[in-house]
Design a protein around this motif. Structure first.
Motif, PDB file in Angstrom:
ATOM      1  N   LYS A 107       0.797  -1.233   0.000  1.00  9.48           N
ATOM      2  CA  LYS A 107       0.000   0.000   0.000  1.00  9.48           C
ATOM      3  C   LYS A 107       0.827   1.279   0.000  1.00  9.48           C
ATOM      4  O   LYS A 107       0.454   2.264  -0.633  1.00  9.48           O
ATOM      5  N   ASP A 108       1.933   1.284   0.742  1.00  7.48           N
ATOM      6  CA  ASP A 108       2.801   2.462   0.810  1.00  7.48           C
ATOM      7  C   ASP A 108       3.448   2.672  -0.568  1.00  7.48           C
ATOM      8  O   ASP A 108       4.170   1.803  -1.050  1.00  7.48           O
ATOM      9  N   PRO A 109       3.206   3.828  -1.226  1.00  9.39           N
ATOM     10  CA  PRO A 109       3.753   4.052  -2.571  1.00  9.39           C
ATOM     11  C   PRO A 109       5.267   3.918  -2.641  1.00  9.39           C
ATOM     12  O   PRO A 109       5.804   3.455  -3.644  1.00  9.39           O
ATOM     13  N   TYR A 110       5.962   4.356  -1.587  1.00 11.02           N
ATOM     14  CA  TYR A 110       7.424   4.277  -1.584  1.00 11.02           C
ATOM     15  C   TYR A 110       7.927   3.669  -0.275  1.00 11.02           C
ATOM     16  O   TYR A 110       8.725   4.262   0.440  1.00 11.02           O
ATOM     17  N   SER A 111       7.439   2.464  -0.006  1.00 15.67           N
ATOM     18  CA  SER A 111       7.790   1.759   1.220  1.00 15.67           C
ATOM     19  C   SER A 111       9.298   1.528   1.337  1.00 15.67           C
ATOM     20  O   SER A 111       9.921   0.954   0.446  1.00 15.67           O
ATOM     21  N   ALA A 112       9.868   1.954   2.461  1.00 13.83           N
ATOM     22  CA  ALA A 112      11.306   1.776   2.687  1.00 13.83           C
ATOM     23  C   ALA A 112      11.676   0.311   2.840  1.00 13.83           C
ATOM     24  O   ALA A 112      12.828  -0.070   2.629  1.00 13.83           O
ATOM     25  N   LYS A 113      10.715  -0.505   3.199  1.00 19.07           N
ATOM     26  CA  LYS A 113      10.991  -1.932   3.373  1.00 19.07           C
ATOM     27  C   LYS A 113      11.177  -2.656   2.040  1.00 19.07           C
ATOM     28  O   LYS A 113      11.547  -3.832   2.023  1.00 19.07           O
ATOM     29  N   MET A 114      10.950  -1.946   0.953  1.00 21.56           N
ATOM     30  CA  MET A 114      11.221  -2.493  -0.379  1.00 21.56           C
ATOM     31  C   MET A 114      12.669  -2.232  -0.805  1.00 21.56           C
ATOM     32  O   MET A 114      13.073  -2.611  -1.894  1.00 21.56           O
ATOM     33  N   GLY A 115      13.430  -1.557   0.047  1.00 19.92           N
ATOM     34  CA  GLY A 115      14.829  -1.283  -0.246  1.00 19.92           C
ATOM     35  C   GLY A 115      15.097   0.145  -0.660  1.00 19.92           C
ATOM     36  O   GLY A 115      14.177   0.892  -1.024  1.00 19.92           O
ATOM     37  N   PHE A 116      16.376   0.521  -0.602  1.00 18.45           N
ATOM     38  CA  PHE A 116      16.775   1.906  -0.908  1.00 18.45           C
ATOM     39  C   PHE A 116      16.378   2.321  -2.323  1.00 18.45           C
ATOM     40  O   PHE A 116      15.786   3.375  -2.532  1.00 18.45           O
ATOM     41  N   TRP A 117      16.728   1.503  -3.313  1.00 18.18           N
ATOM     42  CA  TRP A 117      16.476   1.877  -4.717  1.00 18.18           C
ATOM     43  C   TRP A 117      14.994   2.103  -4.968  1.00 18.18           C
ATOM     44  O   TRP A 117      14.604   3.089  -5.583  1.00 18.18           O
ATOM     45  N   TYR A 118      14.179   1.198  -4.467  1.00 14.78           N
ATOM     46  CA  TYR A 118      12.731   1.301  -4.697  1.00 14.78           C
ATOM     47  C   TYR A 118      12.173   2.572  -4.060  1.00 14.78           C
ATOM     48  O   TYR A 118      11.448   3.330  -4.695  1.00 14.78           O
ATOM     49  N   SER A 119      12.503   2.805  -2.791  1.00 16.25           N
ATOM     50  CA  SER A 119      11.939   3.958  -2.086  1.00 16.25           C
ATOM     51  C   SER A 119      12.507   5.280  -2.589  1.00 16.25           C
ATOM     52  O   SER A 119      11.858   6.328  -2.457  1.00 16.25           O
ATOM     53  N   HIS A 120      13.710   5.238  -3.156  1.00 12.74           N
ATOM     54  CA  HIS A 120      14.330   6.475  -3.650  1.00 12.74           C
ATOM     55  C   HIS A 120      13.782   6.883  -5.020  1.00 12.74           C
ATOM     56  O   HIS A 120      13.343   8.014  -5.203  1.00 12.74           O
ATOM     57  N   ILE A 121      13.785   5.950  -5.961  1.00  9.90           N
ATOM     58  CA  ILE A 121      13.374   6.305  -7.319  1.00  9.90           C
ATOM     59  C   ILE A 121      12.652   5.180  -8.057  1.00  9.90           C
ATOM     60  O   ILE A 121      11.836   5.430  -8.956  1.00  9.90           O
ATOM     61  N   GLY A 122      12.908   3.938  -7.639  1.00 10.44           N
ATOM     62  CA  GLY A 122      12.353   2.795  -8.360  1.00 10.44           C
ATOM     63  C   GLY A 122      10.846   2.772  -8.432  1.00 10.44           C
ATOM     64  O   GLY A 122      10.258   2.325  -9.435  1.00 10.44           O
ATOM     65  N   TRP A 123      10.175   3.265  -7.393  1.00  2.00           N
ATOM     66  CA  TRP A 123       8.710   3.244  -7.357  1.00  2.00           C
ATOM     67  C   TRP A 123       8.088   4.105  -8.452  1.00  2.00           C
ATOM     68  O   TRP A 123       6.913   3.913  -8.799  1.00  2.00           O
ATOM     69  N   MET A 124       8.867   5.025  -9.005  1.00  2.00           N
ATOM     70  CA  MET A 124       8.357   5.902 -10.072  1.00  2.00           C
ATOM     71  C   MET A 124       8.683   5.388 -11.475  1.00  2.00           C
ATOM     72  O   MET A 124       8.263   5.979 -12.461  1.00  2.00           O
ATOM     73  N   LEU A 125       9.455   4.303 -11.569  1.00  2.00           N
ATOM     74  CA  LEU A 125       9.903   3.816 -12.873  1.00  2.00           C
ATOM     75  C   LEU A 125       9.024   2.713 -13.447  1.00  2.00           C
ATOM     76  O   LEU A 125       9.123   2.398 -14.641  1.00  2.00           O
ATOM     77  N   ARG A 126       8.189   2.116 -12.615  1.00  2.00           N
ATOM     78  CA  ARG A 126       7.249   1.087 -13.075  1.00  2.00           C
ATOM     79  C   ARG A 126       5.849   1.367 -12.518  1.00  2.00           C
ATOM     80  O   ARG A 126       5.709   2.028 -11.491  1.00  2.00           O
ATOM     81  N   GLU A 127       4.847   0.813 -13.145  1.00  2.00           N
ATOM     82  CA  GLU A 127       3.468   1.006 -12.717  1.00  2.00           C
ATOM     83  C   GLU A 127       3.117   0.040 -11.583  1.00  2.00           C
ATOM     84  O   GLU A 127       2.310  -0.879 -11.740  1.00  2.00           O
ATOM     85  N   TYR A 128       3.746   0.256 -10.439  1.00  2.00           N
ATOM     86  CA  TYR A 128       3.538  -0.635  -9.305  1.00  2.00           C
ATOM     87  C   TYR A 128       2.128  -0.539  -8.743  1.00  2.00           C
ATOM     88  O   TYR A 128       1.557  -1.523  -8.311  1.00  2.00           O
ATOM     89  N   GLN A 129       1.578   0.657  -8.717  1.00  2.00           N
ATOM     90  CA  GLN A 129       0.229   0.841  -8.164  1.00  2.00           C
ATOM     91  C   GLN A 129      -0.564   1.773  -9.082  1.00  2.00           C
ATOM     92  O   GLN A 129      -0.935   2.884  -8.718  1.00  2.00           O
ATOM     93  N   ALA A 130      -0.812   1.273 -10.266  1.00  2.00           N
ATOM     94  CA  ALA A 130      -1.471   2.089 -11.301  1.00  2.00           C
ATOM     95  C   ALA A 130      -2.855   2.565 -10.878  1.00  2.00           C
ATOM     96  O   ALA A 130      -3.329   3.610 -11.330  1.00  2.00           O
ATOM     97  N   HIS A 131      -3.506   1.811  -9.976  1.00  2.00           N
ATOM     98  CA  HIS A 131      -4.855   2.181  -9.546  1.00  2.00           C
ATOM     99  C   HIS A 131      -4.877   3.516  -8.804  1.00  2.00           C
ATOM    100  O   HIS A 131      -5.932   4.151  -8.665  1.00  2.00           O
ATOM    101  N   ARG A 132      -3.707   3.982  -8.322  1.00  2.00           N
ATOM    102  CA  ARG A 132      -3.653   5.244  -7.574  1.00  2.00           C
ATOM    103  C   ARG A 132      -3.606   6.465  -8.467  1.00  2.00           C
ATOM    104  O   ARG A 132      -3.880   7.577  -8.015  1.00  2.00           O
ATOM    105  N   TYR A 133      -3.260   6.289  -9.729  1.00  2.00           N
ATOM    106  CA  TYR A 133      -2.874   7.418 -10.565  1.00  2.00           C
ATOM    107  C   TYR A 133      -3.977   8.456 -10.780  1.00  2.00           C
ATOM    108  O   TYR A 133      -3.691   9.626 -11.017  1.00  2.00           O
ATOM    109  N   ALA A 134      -5.232   8.048 -10.709  1.00  2.00           N
ATOM    110  CA  ALA A 134      -6.315   9.008 -10.931  1.00  2.00           C
ATOM    111  C   ALA A 134      -7.313   9.020  -9.782  1.00  2.00           C
ATOM    112  O   ALA A 134      -8.401   9.576  -9.901  1.00  2.00           O
TER     113      ALA A 134
END
Length: 372
Positions: A107-134
């Protein structure tokens, strides 16, 4: 498990801007050089972008920690477009989800428990939670703000106008368009991006859990310096409705100073702060917890733990008495003449409780210092 689709536009923006900042800017500096005016302009624009995110997107719109005049909101809206971190509405919606579901990977868009890369920038590079976009149901209050909706509607145009227009106009005025585009445009943007992203990544990894260990957020004075005060993130995650992140006078929090300074100019109002007693109790509870963990291996653990608990209980009791007396004193000052209050028995009681609290705090500090 199949990975979500790549968001190629985001990848292109981050990659191209980074390459220009990492390759073209140093090359230009070596072959041509940058003068003081260009460096000053880049620094000023970096500060403008950063403060628009911290004071505007974050503390004003995401958390509603204060109210702002329309002119200040407009400046923050333009600065946010300059920072190129999505619209106020989208950014604030994401951030509210982050606070509500912090560290929950699904649920957390940039959860730190997913690791440094994911929480820093990775979460914006793929459609991990596309349902949130609108889906902006959690930001209906912001949809009533005409400046927020104006920026959201014209976001693409505003980002182009700010990120191309400002460096270009400065370059034409100053006489060096290329240097301006590189320094004020690309380098400033990359620095603005990653210093903000550090709050989602490093501020959940590096630092102290001063007030709570129920989430990964940390307090870090070094990060605060680079993020306009946002580095005191552990405090923020437990007291998110406070307009301050660095609550001590010596803590570097220029966003707090800006908001408070604007209050004197009548540009901000209704600044929200957290009750001092709740803040102090949260801090003391964490000291107690850490001390208890250290004592588990002590030869006289049971005796020491009992003493520690007694000191803690005594300190909390005196803390409650002190703040109750202060609350009553402040209420009386509002209702009576100050001179009458100062002569009252309540003031004597308040001063006595203050001394008792100070004595108990010294006793507590001496005991916990031995365990540090």
């Amino acid at each position: 498990m199949k990975k979500p689709p790549i968001i190629w536009l985001n990848v292109a923006v981050f990659l191209i801007t980074f390459l220009f900042a990492a390759v073209a800017v140093p090359y230009r500096a070596f072959t041509h050089g940058f003068d003081g005016a260009e460096i000053t302009m880049a620094v000023l624009c970096f500060i403008y972008c950063g403060m628009s995110i911290t004071a505007g997107y974050h503390r004003l719109w995401s958390h509603k920690t204060y109210q702002a005049h329309w002119s200040l909101r407009l400046l923050f809206a333009l600065g946010g477009a300059f920072a190129l971190q999505n619209s106020i509405l989208h950014w604030s919606s994401d951030h509210r989800i982050h606070h509500k579901h912090v560290d929950k990977n699904d649920k957390d868009p940039y959860s730190a428990k997913m690791g440094f890369w994911y929480s820093h920038i990775g979460w914006m590079l793929r459609e991990y939670q596309a349902h949130r976009y609108a889906n902006y149901d959690n930001a209906r209050d912001l949809q009533k703000d005409p400046i927020v909706m104006w920026q959201h509607k014209h976001y693409l145009l505003l980002t182009i106008a700010m990120n191309v227009g400002v460096p270009l106009l400065f370059g034409l005025w100053h006489g060096d368009v290329i240097s301006s585009l590189l320094l004020v445009g690309f380098l400033r943007l990359v620095l603005s991006h990653h210093t903000t992203f550090f709050i989602n990544s490093l501020a959940h990894i590096w630092g102290k859990q001063t007030y709570t260990d129920k989430n990964t957020a940390r307090d870090n004075g070094v990060l605060a310096f680079f993020t306009f005060g946002e580095g005191y993130h552990n405090y923020h995650h437990i007291f998110e409705n406070d307009y301050r992140n660095g609550i001590r006078w010596w803590q570097f929090d220029p966003t707090k100073w800006l908001i408070k300074g604007c209050e004197w100019l009548k540009l901000t109002s209704k600044l929200r702060t957290s009750p001092e007693d709740k803040v102090e109790k949260a801090r003391l509870a964490m000291i107690l917890k850490r001390s208890q963990l250290k004592l588990k291996s002590h030869p006289e653990a049971e005796l020491m733990l009992e003493r520690l608990q007694q000191e803690y209980d005594a300190l909390i009791a005196k803390l409650n008495d002190f703040y109750a007396a202060r609350k009553q004193l402040l209420a009386n000052k509002r209702d009576q003449l100050l001179a009458d209050v100062e002569k009252s028995e309540l003031v004597k009681q308040y001063k006595e409780l203050k001394l008792r609290l100070a004595e108990q705090q010294r006793s507590w500090h001496l005991l916990t210092a031995k365990l540090a």
